[in-house]
Scaffold this motif. Structure first.
Motif, mmCIF file in Angstrom:
data_model
loop_
_atom_site.group_PDB
_atom_site.id
_atom_site.type_symbol
_atom_site.label_atom_id
_atom_site.label_comp_id
_atom_site.label_asym_id
_atom_site.label_seq_id
_atom_site.Cartn_x
_atom_site.Cartn_y
_atom_site.Cartn_z
ATOM 1 N N PHE A 1 0.825 -1.203 0.000
ATOM 2 C CA PHE A 1 0.000 0.000 0.000
ATOM 3 C C PHE A 1 0.861 1.256 0.000
ATOM 4 C CE2 PHE A 1 -2.763 -3.341 1.474
ATOM 5 C CZ PHE A 1 -3.963 -3.048 0.830
ATOM 6 N N HIS A 2 1.773 1.324 -0.956
ATOM 7 C CA HIS A 2 2.582 2.513 -1.210
ATOM 8 C C HIS A 2 2.476 2.791 -2.701
ATOM 9 C CE1 HIS A 2 5.371 1.434 2.416
ATOM 10 N NE2 HIS A 2 4.255 2.010 2.800
ATOM 11 N N GLY A 3 2.184 4.019 -3.065
ATOM 12 C CA GLY A 3 2.064 4.318 -4.486
ATOM 13 C C GLY A 3 0.921 3.525 -5.097
ATOM 14 N N ARG A 4 1.197 2.858 -6.221
ATOM 15 C CA ARG A 4 0.182 2.066 -6.901
ATOM 16 C C ARG A 4 0.111 0.676 -6.288
ATOM 17 N NH1 ARG A 4 -2.044 6.475 -8.107
ATOM 18 N NH2 ARG A 4 -1.089 7.690 -9.774
ATOM 19 N N LEU A 5 -1.094 0.218 -6.011
ATOM 20 C CA LEU A 5 -1.296 -1.045 -5.300
ATOM 21 C C LEU A 5 -0.965 -2.232 -6.196
ATOM 22 C CD1 LEU A 5 -2.356 -2.345 -2.692
ATOM 23 C CD2 LEU A 5 -4.615 -2.382 -3.757
ATOM 24 N N ALA A 6 -0.058 -3.095 -5.716
ATOM 25 C CA ALA A 6 0.328 -4.310 -6.438
ATOM 26 C C ALA A 6 0.940 -5.286 -5.450
ATOM 27 C CB ALA A 6 1.338 -3.990 -7.551
ATOM 28 N N PRO A 7 0.895 -6.601 -5.750
ATOM 29 C CA PRO A 7 1.554 -7.578 -4.872
ATOM 30 C C PRO A 7 3.051 -7.299 -4.796
ATOM 31 C CG PRO A 7 0.101 -8.666 -6.441
ATOM 32 C CD PRO A 7 0.207 -7.245 -6.875
ATOM 33 N N ALA A 8 3.566 -7.257 -3.606
ATOM 34 C CA ALA A 8 4.987 -6.929 -3.418
ATOM 35 C C ALA A 8 5.854 -8.138 -3.707
ATOM 36 C CB ALA A 8 5.222 -6.437 -2.001
ATOM 37 N N GLY A 9 6.871 -7.942 -4.554
ATOM 38 C CA GLY A 9 7.876 -8.974 -4.787
ATOM 39 C C GLY A 9 7.382 -10.208 -5.524
ATOM 40 N N LEU A 10 6.300 -10.105 -6.274
ATOM 41 C CA LEU A 10 5.789 -11.272 -6.998
ATOM 42 C C LEU A 10 6.793 -11.717 -8.055
ATOM 43 C CD1 LEU A 10 3.298 -13.170 -7.420
ATOM 44 C CD2 LEU A 10 2.688 -11.651 -9.328
ATOM 45 N N ARG A 11 7.101 -13.020 -8.052
ATOM 46 C CA ARG A 11 8.003 -13.604 -9.042
ATOM 47 C C ARG A 11 7.244 -14.663 -9.836
ATOM 48 N NH1 ARG A 11 12.949 -12.021 -8.689
ATOM 49 N NH2 ARG A 11 13.704 -13.736 -9.974
ATOM 50 N N ALA A 12 7.583 -14.787 -11.107
ATOM 51 C CA ALA A 12 6.867 -15.753 -11.946
ATOM 52 C C ALA A 12 7.702 -16.124 -13.158
ATOM 53 C CB ALA A 12 5.527 -15.186 -12.402
ATOM 54 N N ARG A 13 7.391 -17.292 -13.692
ATOM 55 C CA ARG A 13 7.896 -17.727 -14.986
ATOM 56 C C ARG A 13 6.708 -17.935 -15.900
ATOM 57 N NH1 ARG A 13 8.816 -22.936 -17.444
ATOM 58 N NH2 ARG A 13 10.199 -22.679 -19.233
ATOM 59 N N LEU A 14 6.859 -17.526 -17.155
ATOM 60 C CA LEU A 14 5.804 -17.691 -18.150
ATOM 61 C C LEU A 14 6.219 -18.821 -19.090
ATOM 62 C CD1 LEU A 14 5.094 -13.922 -18.967
ATOM 63 C CD2 LEU A 14 3.990 -15.375 -17.254
ATOM 64 N N ALA A 15 5.748 -20.013 -18.795
ATOM 65 C CA ALA A 15 6.116 -21.184 -19.600
ATOM 66 C C ALA A 15 5.272 -21.203 -20.869
ATOM 67 C CB ALA A 15 5.887 -22.463 -18.801
ATOM 68 N N PRO A 16 5.888 -21.130 -22.062
ATOM 69 C CA PRO A 16 5.113 -21.088 -23.309
ATOM 70 C C PRO A 16 4.257 -22.336 -23.490
ATOM 71 C CG PRO A 16 7.398 -20.459 -23.688
ATOM 72 C CD PRO A 16 7.335 -21.014 -22.295
ATOM 73 N N THR A 17 3.064 -22.142 -24.019
ATOM 74 C CA THR A 17 2.158 -23.256 -24.277
ATOM 75 C C THR A 17 2.349 -23.850 -25.657
ATOM 76 O OG1 THR A 17 0.435 -21.777 -25.118
ATOM 77 C CG2 THR A 17 0.411 -22.266 -22.757
ATOM 78 N N GLY A 18 3.133 -23.195 -26.516
ATOM 79 C CA GLY A 18 3.339 -23.690 -27.871
ATOM 80 C C GLY A 18 2.727 -22.824 -28.935
ATOM 81 N N ARG A 19 1.949 -21.843 -28.542
ATOM 82 C CA ARG A 19 1.365 -20.929 -29.538
ATOM 83 C C ARG A 19 2.400 -19.904 -29.939
ATOM 84 N NH1 ARG A 19 -2.926 -22.742 -26.616
ATOM 85 N NH2 ARG A 19 -4.943 -22.898 -27.699
ATOM 86 N N CYS A 20 2.522 -19.653 -31.223
ATOM 87 C CA CYS A 20 3.514 -18.699 -31.723
ATOM 88 C C CYS A 20 3.048 -17.279 -31.427
ATOM 89 C CB CYS A 20 3.705 -18.843 -33.237
ATOM 90 S SG CYS A 20 4.344 -20.470 -33.705
ATOM 91 N N PRO A 21 3.985 -16.336 -31.226
ATOM 92 C CA PRO A 21 3.610 -14.973 -30.933
ATOM 93 C C PRO A 21 2.682 -14.398 -31.996
ATOM 94 C CG PRO A 21 5.945 -15.258 -30.552
ATOM 95 C CD PRO A 21 5.451 -16.537 -31.188
ATOM 96 N N VAL A 22 1.675 -13.678 -31.510
ATOM 97 C CA VAL A 22 0.752 -12.861 -32.288
ATOM 98 C C VAL A 22 -0.227 -13.683 -33.123
ATOM 99 C CG1 VAL A 22 0.476 -10.960 -33.911
ATOM 100 C CG2 VAL A 22 2.415 -11.003 -32.352
ATOM 101 N N THR A 23 0.268 -14.583 -33.962
ATOM 102 C CA THR A 23 -0.608 -15.276 -34.891
ATOM 103 C C THR A 23 -1.476 -16.317 -34.206
ATOM 104 O OG1 THR A 23 0.996 -17.013 -35.351
ATOM 105 C CG2 THR A 23 1.108 -15.029 -36.708
#
Length: 433
Positions: free
Chosen positions: A408-430
């Motif tokens: 609760f400082h500035g803009r509200l967001a989870p503090a220190g959230l870490r993540a990996r985005l594992a691709p599902t196999g769909r190609c970018p954009v198309t």
């Protein structure tokens, strides 16, 4: 608070004899506000010049009277603001808003859909290989997206400038104690240095573009503004674009962090979003993704406090206010109040898919009244596409999603959230496999 003061001010906690309520507030801001709201009600005094509001009707009344009885949040270091000058600036901003609004509406925002998805895939690449801190990634994405929307081919360097602007505000949001601008503190010097550089940079871009041959149709928001009739002065164009850039960077970035957290915690929801997106984005309508965004903005509004300053002697729920008094509206507590919402602390996007209208007065993610966020349509479209694309193209893996508490400082967001985005196999954009 003395008895004489209580007759002219809403009730509120007395606080420390010297420091008032500031130490308790800075130690646990939302905890302090919850306790004080519970003890003193929907309108309570924080000190002799500051009042908090957690009632939706009173909040809407203040927002509706912005530009007349109230002004929006004033500039940093403005301890003794000239309210007349601030009111004149508000009038100029309202005129600019009316001109720029068609360049930010739903139709205009949808024209950037393909580039929004493309930018997300480009900037998400580091997170596909390793776990990352989500907030910097989200800020980079929103910085590039809003800079390109506003300046198109001339956006180079602006994302880094936006990052500098966010960095210089962090020390001021972390503490309620403020020092005079004349003190030669390093954070003060850096603040003014970055501010001057930002104004010079944006002014130069506007002037160079105006000197170019005008295209037949606008290619970005700057073109749209330079085509306005009557013509807008360069300073007005610059100031309007600066406001849009700042609002379109930190606020949606904070929302994206909360979205990533919810996707990491809810694989069943991700599966439903993936089915809605199908094999390609952008799509004409994404009702579930939009409902997820609305629910995230309800539970975790990035602008969790809104500030208004009394411009003239006026009233707040029958309490008198003096010019310069501050009113802080609290969407976070309003959005979680069981008087207005069923199961208020439960994450339920389905509440937005029933066809029943939400309690309008009690939903304020973009404000209300004449100063409602001018970029709300653009932000909603960007966040909806981001939610859908994250579910469609990636599996969100986070080791600390359950424990990353809102900050609760500035803009509200989870503090220190870490993540990996594992691709599902769909190609970018198309969206092709």
């Amino acid at each position: 608070m003395a008895e004489a003061e209580q007759r002219n001010r809403p009730p509120g906690p007395r606080g420390h004899w010297l420091m008032g309520n500031t130490p308790a507030y800075d130690d646990d801001r939302i905890g302090f506000l919850r306790r004080t709201h519970g003890e003193y009600g929907d309108v309570f005094a924080f000190d002799e010049r500051t009042v908090f509001v957690t009632d939706p009707g009173t909040a809407h009344d203040v927002l509706a009277r912005t530009n007349t009885d109230f002004l929006t949040e004033l500039a940093p270091f403005d301890a003794r603001p000239d309210l007349g000058d601030a009111a004149a600036e508000a009038g100029a901003w309202m005129s600019a808003r009316r001109t720029v609004w068609p360049g930010l509406n739903h139709t205009a925002a949808a024209a950037a859909d393909a580039r929004t998805v493309e930018l997300l895939d480009e900037l998400a690449r580091p997170a596909t290989a390793a776990e990352v801190d989500v907030l910097p990634l989200a800020r980079a994405f929103t910085a590039y997206a809003v800079a390109e929307y506003c300046f198109g081919r001339d956006a180079a360097g602006l994302p880094e400038l936006l990052a500098d602007n966010l960095d210089i505000t962090e020390p001021f949001t972390a503490s309620s104690y403020q020092f005079p601008a004349w003190l030669p503190l390093p954070r003060h010097r850096r603040f003014f240095r970055v501010h001057r550089h930002t104004v010079r940079t944006l002014t130069g871009l506007v002037r160079r573009r105006r000197a170019d041959i005008r295209p037949a149709t606008p290619r970005d928001l700057l073109d749209f503004m330079l085509d306005a009739d009557p013509a807008m002065p360069d300073g007005t164009v610059m100031a309007t674009l600066r406001g849009i850039l700042m609002g379109g960077h930190g606020i949606p970035a904070a929302a994206i962090v909360s979205i990533v957290r919810e996707l990491a915690l809810r694989p069943e929801l991700v599966a439903d979003l993936r089915a809605e997106a199908g094999d390609a984005l952008p799509a004409a309508r994404l009702p579930l993704a939009e409902a997820v965004v609305k629910e995230v903005l309800r539970l975790y509004p990035p602008v969790w406090l809104m500030t208004r300053t009394a411009r003239t002697p006026t009233t707040l729920a029958d309490w008198p206010l003096n010019p310069g008094d501050e009113v802080l509206l609290n969407p976070y507590l309003i959005h979680r109040d069981p008087r207005w919402w069923e199961r208020p602390d439960e994450f339920d996007p389905g509440r937005w898919l029933t066809g029943r209208p939400a309690p309008r007065m009690a939903y304020l993610p973009f404000g209300a009244g004449p100063r409602v966020c001018v970029g709300s349509a653009l932000a909603m479209r960007q966040l909806t596409l981001t939610t859908s694309r994250l579910a469609q193209a990636y599996t969100v893996e986070s080791p600390n999603a359950a424990s990353a508490a809102p900050r609760f400082h500035g803009r509200l967001a989870p503090a220190g959230l870490r993540a990996r985005l594992a691709p599902t196999g769909r190609c970018p954009v198309t969206g092709a496999h």
